[in-house]
Design a protein around this motif. Structure first.
Motif, PDB file in Angstrom:
ATOM      1  N   PHE A  15      -2.870 -63.254  17.738  1.00  0.00           N
ATOM      2  CA  PHE A  15      -2.737 -63.646  16.337  1.00  0.00           C
ATOM      3  C   PHE A  15      -3.130 -62.508  15.393  1.00  0.00           C
ATOM      4  N   GLY A  16      -3.845 -61.507  15.910  1.00  0.00           N
ATOM      5  CA  GLY A  16      -4.167 -60.351  15.093  1.00  0.00           C
ATOM      6  C   GLY A  16      -2.945 -59.559  14.669  1.00  0.00           C
ATOM      7  N   LEU A  17      -1.823 -59.716  15.390  1.00  0.00           N
ATOM      8  CA  LEU A  17      -0.610 -58.941  15.079  1.00  0.00           C
ATOM      9  C   LEU A  17      -0.043 -59.293  13.698  1.00  0.00           C
ATOM     10  N   PRO A  18       0.291 -60.552  13.420  1.00  0.00           N
ATOM     11  CA  PRO A  18       0.841 -60.836  12.087  1.00  0.00           C
ATOM     12  C   PRO A  18      -0.170 -60.661  10.972  1.00  0.00           C
ATOM     13  N   LEU A  19      -1.454 -60.936  11.242  1.00  0.00           N
ATOM     14  CA  LEU A  19      -2.452 -60.721  10.188  1.00  0.00           C
ATOM     15  C   LEU A  19      -2.477 -59.264   9.743  1.00  0.00           C
ATOM     16  N   ALA A  20      -2.341 -58.349  10.704  1.00  0.00           N
ATOM     17  CA  ALA A  20      -2.371 -56.927  10.371  1.00  0.00           C
ATOM     18  C   ALA A  20      -1.131 -56.499   9.590  1.00  0.00           C
ATOM     19  N   MET A  21      -0.066 -57.279   9.673  1.00  0.00           N
ATOM     20  CA  MET A  21       1.159 -56.924   8.960  1.00  0.00           C
ATOM     21  C   MET A  21       1.073 -57.247   7.466  1.00  0.00           C
ATOM     22  N   VAL A  22       0.013 -57.909   7.046  1.00  0.00           N
ATOM     23  CA  VAL A  22      -0.125 -58.280   5.640  1.00  0.00           C
ATOM     24  C   VAL A  22      -0.672 -57.129   4.815  1.00  0.00           C
ATOM     25  N   ALA A  23      -1.785 -56.548   5.256  1.00  0.00           N
ATOM     26  CA  ALA A  23      -2.520 -55.610   4.407  1.00  0.00           C
ATOM     27  C   ALA A  23      -1.790 -54.290   4.191  1.00  0.00           C
ATOM     28  N   LEU A  24      -1.280 -53.687   5.264  1.00  0.00           N
ATOM     29  CA  LEU A  24      -0.718 -52.339   5.143  1.00  0.00           C
ATOM     30  C   LEU A  24       0.467 -52.272   4.175  1.00  0.00           C
ATOM     31  N   PRO A  25       1.447 -53.163   4.253  1.00  0.00           N
ATOM     32  CA  PRO A  25       2.562 -53.044   3.299  1.00  0.00           C
ATOM     33  C   PRO A  25       2.130 -53.207   1.845  1.00  0.00           C
ATOM     34  N   ILE A  26       1.110 -54.047   1.603  1.00  0.00           N
ATOM     35  CA  ILE A  26       0.666 -54.256   0.227  1.00  0.00           C
ATOM     36  C   ILE A  26       0.141 -52.962  -0.369  1.00  0.00           C
ATOM     37  N   TYR A  27      -0.635 -52.224   0.403  1.00  0.00           N
ATOM     38  CA  TYR A  27      -1.253 -51.015  -0.145  1.00  0.00           C
ATOM     39  C   TYR A  27      -0.408 -49.765   0.031  1.00  0.00           C
ATOM     40  N   MET A  28       0.569 -49.796   0.910  1.00  0.00           N
ATOM     41  CA  MET A  28       1.347 -48.595   1.139  1.00  0.00           C
ATOM     42  C   MET A  28       2.790 -48.717   0.666  1.00  0.00           C
ATOM     43  N   PHE A  29       3.261 -49.923   0.407  1.00  0.00           N
ATOM     44  CA  PHE A  29       4.654 -50.096  -0.022  1.00  0.00           C
ATOM     45  C   PHE A  29       4.753 -50.724  -1.408  1.00  0.00           C
ATOM     46  N   VAL A  30       3.912 -51.728  -1.659  1.00  0.00           N
ATOM     47  CA  VAL A  30       4.010 -52.483  -2.908  1.00  0.00           C
ATOM     48  C   VAL A  30       3.841 -51.622  -4.158  1.00  0.00           C
ATOM     49  N   PRO A  31       2.854 -50.688  -4.227  1.00  0.00           N
ATOM     50  CA  PRO A  31       2.742 -49.886  -5.463  1.00  0.00           C
ATOM     51  C   PRO A  31       4.021 -49.153  -5.823  1.00  0.00           C
ATOM     52  N   GLN A  32       4.632 -48.466  -4.848  1.00  0.00           N
ATOM     53  CA  GLN A  32       5.875 -47.761  -5.146  1.00  0.00           C
ATOM     54  C   GLN A  32       7.020 -48.737  -5.413  1.00  0.00           C
ATOM     55  N   PHE A  33       7.025 -49.872  -4.724  1.00  0.00           N
ATOM     56  CA  PHE A  33       8.102 -50.853  -4.893  1.00  0.00           C
ATOM     57  C   PHE A  33       8.113 -51.408  -6.317  1.00  0.00           C
ATOM     58  N   TYR A  34       6.952 -51.850  -6.810  1.00  0.00           N
ATOM     59  CA  TYR A  34       6.894 -52.429  -8.149  1.00  0.00           C
ATOM     60  C   TYR A  34       6.978 -51.361  -9.238  1.00  0.00           C
ATOM     61  N   ALA A  35       6.521 -50.147  -8.944  1.00  0.00           N
ATOM     62  CA  ALA A  35       6.683 -49.063  -9.918  1.00  0.00           C
ATOM     63  C   ALA A  35       8.148 -48.689 -10.055  1.00  0.00           C
ATOM     64  N   GLY A  36       8.864 -48.628  -8.932  1.00  0.00           N
ATOM     65  CA  GLY A  36      10.270 -48.243  -8.968  1.00  0.00           C
ATOM     66  C   GLY A  36      11.184 -49.337  -9.476  1.00  0.00           C
ATOM     67  N   GLN A  37      10.931 -50.602  -9.063  1.00  0.00           N
ATOM     68  CA  GLN A  37      11.816 -51.703  -9.419  1.00  0.00           C
ATOM     69  C   GLN A  37      11.600 -52.216 -10.842  1.00  0.00           C
ATOM     70  N   PHE A  38      10.337 -52.228 -11.288  1.00  0.00           N
ATOM     71  CA  PHE A  38      10.022 -52.859 -12.570  1.00  0.00           C
ATOM     72  C   PHE A  38       9.330 -51.927 -13.560  1.00  0.00           C
ATOM     73  N   GLY A  39       9.108 -50.667 -13.172  1.00  0.00           N
ATOM     74  CA  GLY A  39       8.531 -49.705 -14.090  1.00  0.00           C
ATOM     75  C   GLY A  39       7.064 -49.911 -14.395  1.00  0.00           C
ATOM     76  N   LEU A  40       6.335 -50.641 -13.538  1.00  0.00           N
ATOM     77  CA  LEU A  40       4.896 -50.813 -13.757  1.00  0.00           C
ATOM     78  C   LEU A  40       4.181 -49.487 -13.501  1.00  0.00           C
ATOM     79  N   SER A  41       3.211 -49.151 -14.324  1.00  0.00           N
ATOM     80  CA  SER A  41       2.476 -47.902 -14.159  1.00  0.00           C
ATOM     81  C   SER A  41       1.462 -48.019 -13.034  1.00  0.00           C
ATOM     82  N   LEU A  42       0.977 -46.864 -12.536  1.00  0.00           N
ATOM     83  CA  LEU A  42      -0.043 -46.874 -11.491  1.00  0.00           C
ATOM     84  C   LEU A  42      -1.309 -47.567 -11.965  1.00  0.00           C
TER      85      LEU A  42
END
Length: 412
Positions: A15-42
């Protein structure tokens, strides 16, 4: 309890497998995703991450107390957590494209939902593992398999994040969460029967505050966690803008986490022979002497950064497997097994989230203040990025190692 079989360890640990899939994308993908898609600043993105994590983190101790009061309601907590995890994750990675000015509100709301589900699931899950055994050999096996499964999840998430298509990431998360939850809830071993605590709040708080080894361990964990969270938050910015190696970002991440997974059996074996404190201290020293090299790297240095990923990833294996095993030992040494696991892991998860919140909420706005922006070629901005990514984490890691060296944790 009788020794845990391999099948029981697997049913719990996967069960540790899916739990670990939550944190990394949020901190490594989401900032660039929302900055690029919606123009939110850092600064705005960092503020949202900080606010959501702080709101979530202060709920964690209450979740732990509730679990203890229910006599270890691990399965019940999972039934509440799973729908929140699924809905929050889908909302975060699949926002309506017509949000416009409402992007910040959607982003913050989705973060709060997914974080709460993650908190409920992870505190119950970790408390469950700590209550399974107090054997030193099996203690490290439980945490080792759980964290190894987590590393597999991180590798999958890293590969899918590199593809920059959230559809595959979401599909993988939904499938693995469903399958592993079924295994956990149906086949994972249950601890010995527990009694409901009549007043777990006061008793648990007093137990934690009076536990001197826990206070030391908590301090080490906090410093070490911030040291790890800062480069995790800044990784894509460093690789894309400092190294100019955006095309290798996914490969670097996969190498890093595969090295952690490969090293974990070695750290677990060393912990069996010399104790968790000894093994963790050597892992910290390996991380320090390796990661400081990143400050000196320039554009295009693929081999140099790959070596850093390999060696610092090996140190990460200890960071993931050994601290929870040490915490289980501290709980057992204090005589709090099958009583206050929820309270301990509630505070433990609070510290984890505080680390991530501080990393995002301080590092991202600070870099923007020092003239760093996404895609910059300014020398001062890139130098600030290198200091934030490499030097500051090493300083914090040195402080954590000194604290661990001076701690009484060798006694547990």
């Amino acid at each position: 309890m009788n020794p845990l079989s391999r099948a029981q360890l697997f049913a719990y640990g996967v069960f540790g497998l899916p739990l670990a899939m939550v944190a990394l994308p949020i901190y490594m993908f989401v900032p660039q995703f929302y900055a690029g898609q919606f123009g939110l600043s850092l600064a705005v993105i960092g503020s949202a991450l900080l606010l959501a994590r702080l709101l979530d983190a202060f709920v964690d101790p209450l979740i732990g107390l509730w679990i203890d009061r229910q006599g270890g309601a691990y399965r019940r907590a999972m039934y509440f957590a799973l729908p929140l995890l699924l809905c929050g994750f889908v909302a975060l990675f699949h926002p309506p494209q017509s949000l416009g000015q409402g992007a910040f509100v959607w982003f913050l709301g989705a973060l709060v939902v997914v974080y709460f589900g993650f908190s409920l699931a992870s505190i119950a899950y970790q408390s469950w593992g700590a209550a399974l055994t107090q054997s030193q050999a099996q203690r490290s096996q439980v945490t080792g398999l759980r964290e190894a499964s987590g590393l597999v999840g991180v590798v999958i998430a890293a590969a899918l994040v590199a593809a920059t298509n959230p559809n595959w990431l979401t599909l993988a998360f939904v499938l693995t969460l469903t399958a592993s939850a079924l295994l956990l809830l149906r086949y994972a071993p249950r601890p010995n029967g527990r009694h409901r605590a009549e007043k777990p709040g006061a008793g648990a708080r007093q137990a934690l505050l009076a536990n001197r080894p826990f206070r030391w361990l908590f301090g080490v964990f906090l410093l070490n966690g911030i040291a790890a969270a800062i480069p995790a938050t800044l990784f894509l910015f460093f690789v894309n803008d400092r190294l100019l190696l955006a095309q290798y970002a996914g490969a670097f991440l996969i190498l890093y986490f595969l090295a952690a997974a490969a090293s974990m059996p070695l750290w677990v074996e060393l912990a069996k022979q010399r104790g968790e404190r000894f093994a963790w201290l050597w892992a910290m020293l390996l991380a320090i002497v390796t990661f400081i090299w990143a400050y000196f790297l320039g554009a295009g240095e693929v081999a140099g950064f790959a070596l850093i990923c390999l060696l610092s990833g090996a140190a990460l294996g200890a960071d993931m497997a050994l601290p929870p095993a040490l915490l289980a030992a501290v709980i057992g040494a204090a005589g709090h097994s099958s009583q206050h696991e929820g309270a301990y892991f509630g505070v433990w998860n609070w510290a984890t989230k505080l680390n991530l919140a501080l990393a995002a909420g301080i590092a991202l706005p600070a870099l923007q203040f020092m003239d760093y922006g996404i895609g910059t070629t300014d020398a001062n901005g890139l130098h600030a990025l290198a200091i934030g990514y490499a030097v500051l984490p090493c300083v914090l890691k040195i402080l954590a190692a000194l604290l661990l060296w001076r701690s009484p944790l060798s006694e547990v």
